[in-house]
Design an enzyme around this catalytic site. Structure first.
Site, PDB file in Angstrom:
ATOM      1  N   ASP A  68      34.955 -34.459 -13.643  1.00 47.98           N
ATOM      2  CA  ASP A  68      35.458 -35.197 -14.803  1.00 47.98           C
ATOM      3  C   ASP A  68      34.843 -34.558 -16.054  1.00 47.98           C
ATOM      4  OD1 ASP A  68      36.717 -36.945 -16.511  1.00 47.98           O
ATOM      5  OD2 ASP A  68      36.290 -38.728 -15.321  1.00 47.98           O
TER       6      ASP A  68
HETATM    7  C1  BGC Z   1      38.604 -39.260 -17.876  1.00 47.10           C
HETATM    8  C2  BGC Z   1      39.541 -38.577 -16.918  1.00 47.10           C
HETATM    9  C3  BGC Z   1      40.403 -37.581 -17.648  1.00 47.10           C
HETATM   10  C4  BGC Z   1      39.539 -36.593 -18.381  1.00 47.10           C
HETATM   11  C5  BGC Z   1      40.311 -35.499 -19.080  1.00 47.10           C
HETATM   12  C6  BGC Z   1      37.905 -38.286 -18.797  1.00 47.10           C
HETATM   13  O1  BGC Z   1      37.261 -38.951 -19.831  1.00 47.10           O
HETATM   14  O2  BGC Z   1      37.661 -40.017 -17.152  1.00 47.10           O
HETATM   15  O3  BGC Z   1      40.309 -39.536 -16.250  1.00 47.10           O
HETATM   16  O4  BGC Z   1      41.269 -36.943 -16.757  1.00 47.10           O
HETATM   17  O5  BGC Z   1      38.770 -37.311 -19.333  1.00 47.10           O
HETATM   18  O6  BGC Z   1      40.986 -35.945 -20.194  1.00 47.10           O
END
Ligand code: BGC
Length: 737
Positions: free
Chosen positions: A263
């Site tokens: 993540d």
């Molecule tokens: C989120 C993810 C997301 C990623 C990319 C993160 O803050 O938890 O779900 O895919 O950002 O945007």
């Protein structure tokens, strides 16, 4: 379109690429670069030119994709194309209902079609890879991200997960209308302490395997190309440094052969989280755990070369992580077709079938919670309608949370949908007092939206309240559109209460006191504790975040062109403090209904306001003739359960037949009910259909604490079949050794 390449062709191409890549380029493939201004790190162009980037995210600009791709292909040492990634969660330009809403359709073809359209539009924009589906089980309605998943149940969740993977990827990754899926957030994120986003998660292996992992296992089975490791600590080990999850379960047990991206910043954040000593240690932990790609923390880019030079990591370990990234680039056909046709998107997003699919999905996702005296459907000859509430004309609340980067909401609101449905009626609109988070969302700073206006003064709010009451007084029919704004659910959007925010309930009470017929339409991304409304408002439609065509779909249902058939994918608690609340609890020594029953709290019933699986229709259904193919089966055998469903009302409608089981004793205590089959069917008035469900080892086994593994046991099982999780039609069967 190129045909599926054989695995050995792909492997051969990957090895020949690896043979000509420097170590720096190999490490570069593990680095995902932030393409937006807010993302830290060196300029994207420079990293790409040096072969230091495998993928770019947070960029949504077709022309720019081609520019950056040209640098990768023509100017970087080995010319390896980039993967462009973005969060396309429930639609790219044509926005579909939020995933929780689509789960409420109890029809996997809904998310499958939605994600097919989303993939086609996103790919036409130049995106290769979406960070979806989000398939975290969520049993705590306070957790904001409950809106992104399929709710509380592993069986329903697994079906929705597989359907979304099929929708995004199709059956050939070389198909130029598809994108790579990313199953996220692996794993357990939905069980954060207190429902507080990002907080630690403590789950026994039993809970993990029986409840939180099944959707992820289903995603692997459906061919999900990538996985995302979650942010939080799982049993004190960050998910993005978690060998048990990423190596033992995902790769060794499930045989996953795609790649894992962390993540956002999660590899580097292991330092902040108090797990890694420094960036070097974080990189080592990420690599050792099997995180192939570092999302934008540059921890791999900054430290892996040094770790290899010191002998802490081998080149073979790096290559092991690079291989599946290159393999997916080969399978996508990126080497043959690295660029996107910049004229394509305009044609694709103009396709009317995309809007039709969004409307159909929204219709199927809505749940009728109450319809006293058959107030709904409304007659189309009503003269004066007052549409009231802060969300009635909010495009952002209609499209919902997790909008694609830079997307401007363009939804048909409930107000617009009603006006379009009844062009001859007088439809007035009064928003009433605005609603706002007590603590603003970080996302507001870069998401366009109505929430960025300065707050209403108390005087303005009072005037808006009065205006709304007056417009209700002047109408024959009132439609209140209440709930939560888009940023009240989603990431960093947990809350302690589940009540209607702001003065919405007060306004509802004031309007109801006028004695006019009132219909409540809810727009929201989580269960809400609408206790007063449930008692006093005759008709309530849960419309969730219904997407671009949401307002049309609401009007279709309110005025009877469509009969609602959705069912809740999540329990509605009576209070936020009752969360987590879910139907598949274990029995206790003092179960409800027993003479020894002791209430769980002394200050109110913790029973659901609306149970899992619940939803009404404009017709009624009866379940009868529950039959089993055998009253006794051996461990490993399958029996068939059949039931007759009859439409006992006057109009055609949909019912979702739901099968629940309970294993009465065994090595471990099993939940009092578990969903193990469902089917949404359409029936004409008076018609009967027989629905059948298989019950075999897949449905009857479980992960046992006492046995330390998967088991299927001889025992007596209860079965209930009906229209929700409180179904009463019952039978039982025996599994013998
Ligand atoms: C989120 C993810 C997301 C990623 C990319 C993160 O803050 O938890 O779900 O895919 O950002 O945007």
């Amino acid at each position: 379109m190129q045909k599926n390449l054989s695995e050995s062709d792909v492997a051969e191409r990957v090895e020949s690429l690896l043979a000509r890549m420097s170590l720096a380029e190999k490490i570069g493939q593990l680095n995902q670069v932030g393409g937006a201004d807010f993302a830290p790190g060196p300029k994207a162009e420079d990293q790409i030119r040096a072969g230091g980037a495998g993928s770019v995210l947070w960029l949504n600009d077709t022309k720019r994709f081609n520019e950056l791709q040209k640098i990768a292909v023509e100017e970087s040492p080995s010319g390896i194309p980039l993967l462009f990634a973005l969060d396309v969660i429930h639609g790219y330009r044509t926005i579909f209902p939020a995933p929780l809403a689509m789960a409420a359709s109890w029809d996997p073809t809904v998310p499958e079609q939605a994600q097919t359209v989303a993939a086609r539009e996103a790919r036409a924009a130049g995106i290769h890879w979406t960070f979806a589906p989000m398939i975290d089980i969520a049993r705590d309605a306070r957790w904001g991200r409950i809106v992104e998943g399929a709710g509380e149940d592993p069986f329903l969740g697994a079906a929705m997960a597989a359907a979304q993977v099929r929708g995004f990827q199709g059956d050939d990754l070389a198909d130029p209308e598809r994108v790579l899926a990313c199953a996220k957030h692996f794993a357990g994120y939905g069980a954060s302490d207190g429902g507080r986003d990002y907080d630690p998660v403590y789950l026994s292996e039993t809970q993990l395997r029986n409840i939180y992992l099944p959707p992820f296992a289903a995603a692997v089975k459906a061919g999900a190309a990538t996985f995302m490791s979650a942010y939080m600590d799982l049993n004190d080990v960050p998910a993005s440094g978690n060998r048990f999850l990423l190596r033992r379960i995902l790769r060794e047990e499930w045989g996953f052969d795609g790649f894992v991206v962390s993540d956002a910043f999660a590899v580097g954040n292991m330092v902040i989280q108090g797990h890694a000593r420094d960036g070097r240690d974080a990189a080592l932990r990420g690599i050792k755990a099997g995180v192939n790609m570092d999302m934008s923390s540059y921890t791999y880019a900054n430290h892996v070369a040094e770790l290899v030079a010191e002998g802490a990591l081998t080149i073979a370990e790096i290559e092991e992580l690079v291989r599946p990234i290159l393999a997916l680039k080969v399978k996508l056909g990126l080497f043959e077709r690295p660029y996107v046709d910049e004229t394509l998107l305009a044609q694709v997003v103009a396709r009317p079938d995309h809007r039709d699919a969004a409307r159909w999905a929204a219709q199927r996702s809505m749940v009728l919670l109450k319809n006293e005296g058959g107030l709904l459907p409304l007659k189309k000859d009503i003269k004066k309608i007052a549409v009231i509430g802060p969300l009635a004309d909010s495009m952002s609340a209609t499209e919902g949370s997790w909008m694609v980067f830079g997307h401007q909401p363009a939804a048909v609101t409930v107000l617009a949908g009603i006006r379009a449905k009844l062009p001859g009626a007088e439809v007035t609109y009064a928003p009433g007092p605005e609603i706002r988070r007590d603590i603003p969302s970080w996302f507001e700073s870069f998401m366009a939206g109505e929430t960025r206006k300065p707050p209403q003064t108390p005087e303005e709010a009072a005037a808006a309240f009065q205006l709304a009451v007056e417009s209700a007084r002047a109408a024959d029919q009132v439609i209140m559109v209440l709930g939560e704004t888009d940023l009240m659910s989603g990431e960093a959007a947990s809350r302690a209460s589940l009540d209607l925010p702001g003065r919405q309930e007060e306004l509802l009470q004031a309007v109801a006191a006028l004695g006019k017929p009132v219909v409540l339409v809810l727009l929201n991304g989580r269960p809400l504790s609408i206790n007063w409304a449930a008692e006093h408002i005759p008709a309530i439609l849960e419309a969730w975040q219904p997407g671009s065509e949401g307002g049309h779909a609401v009007a279709d249902i309110l005025f009877g062109d469509v009969n609602p058939g959705g069912k809740l994918p999540v329990t509605f608690p009576r209070k936020g403090s009752h969360a987590p609340l879910y139907y598949a609890r274990n029995l206790t020594h003092s179960p409800e209904g027993s003479p020894m029953y002791n209430p769980r709290y002394w200050d109110g019933l913790p029973t659901p306001l609306y149970p899992f699986g619940f939803g009404l229709s404009y017709t009624t259904f009866a379940f009868s003739n529950l039959q089993l193919s055998a009253a006794q089966v051996k461990v490993g055998e399958t029996l068939t359960v059949s039931v007759d469903v009859t439409n006992t009302g006057a109009v055609a409608g949909d019912e979702v037949a739901q099968l629940y089981i309970h294993q009465r004793w065994g090595s471990d205590t099993r939940p009092m009910r578990e969903l193990k089959g469902f089917a949404r069917i359409t029936l004409q008035p008076g018609a009967t259909q027989t629905v059948t469900f298989p019950l075999g080892p897949d449905e009857l086994r479980y992960w046992s604490t006492n046995a330390g593994g998967w088991i299927q046991e001889p025992a007596t099982f209860d079965i209930w079949v009906g229209g929700d999780s409180q179904a009463t039609l019952h039978t039982e069967f025996e599994v013998v050794a």
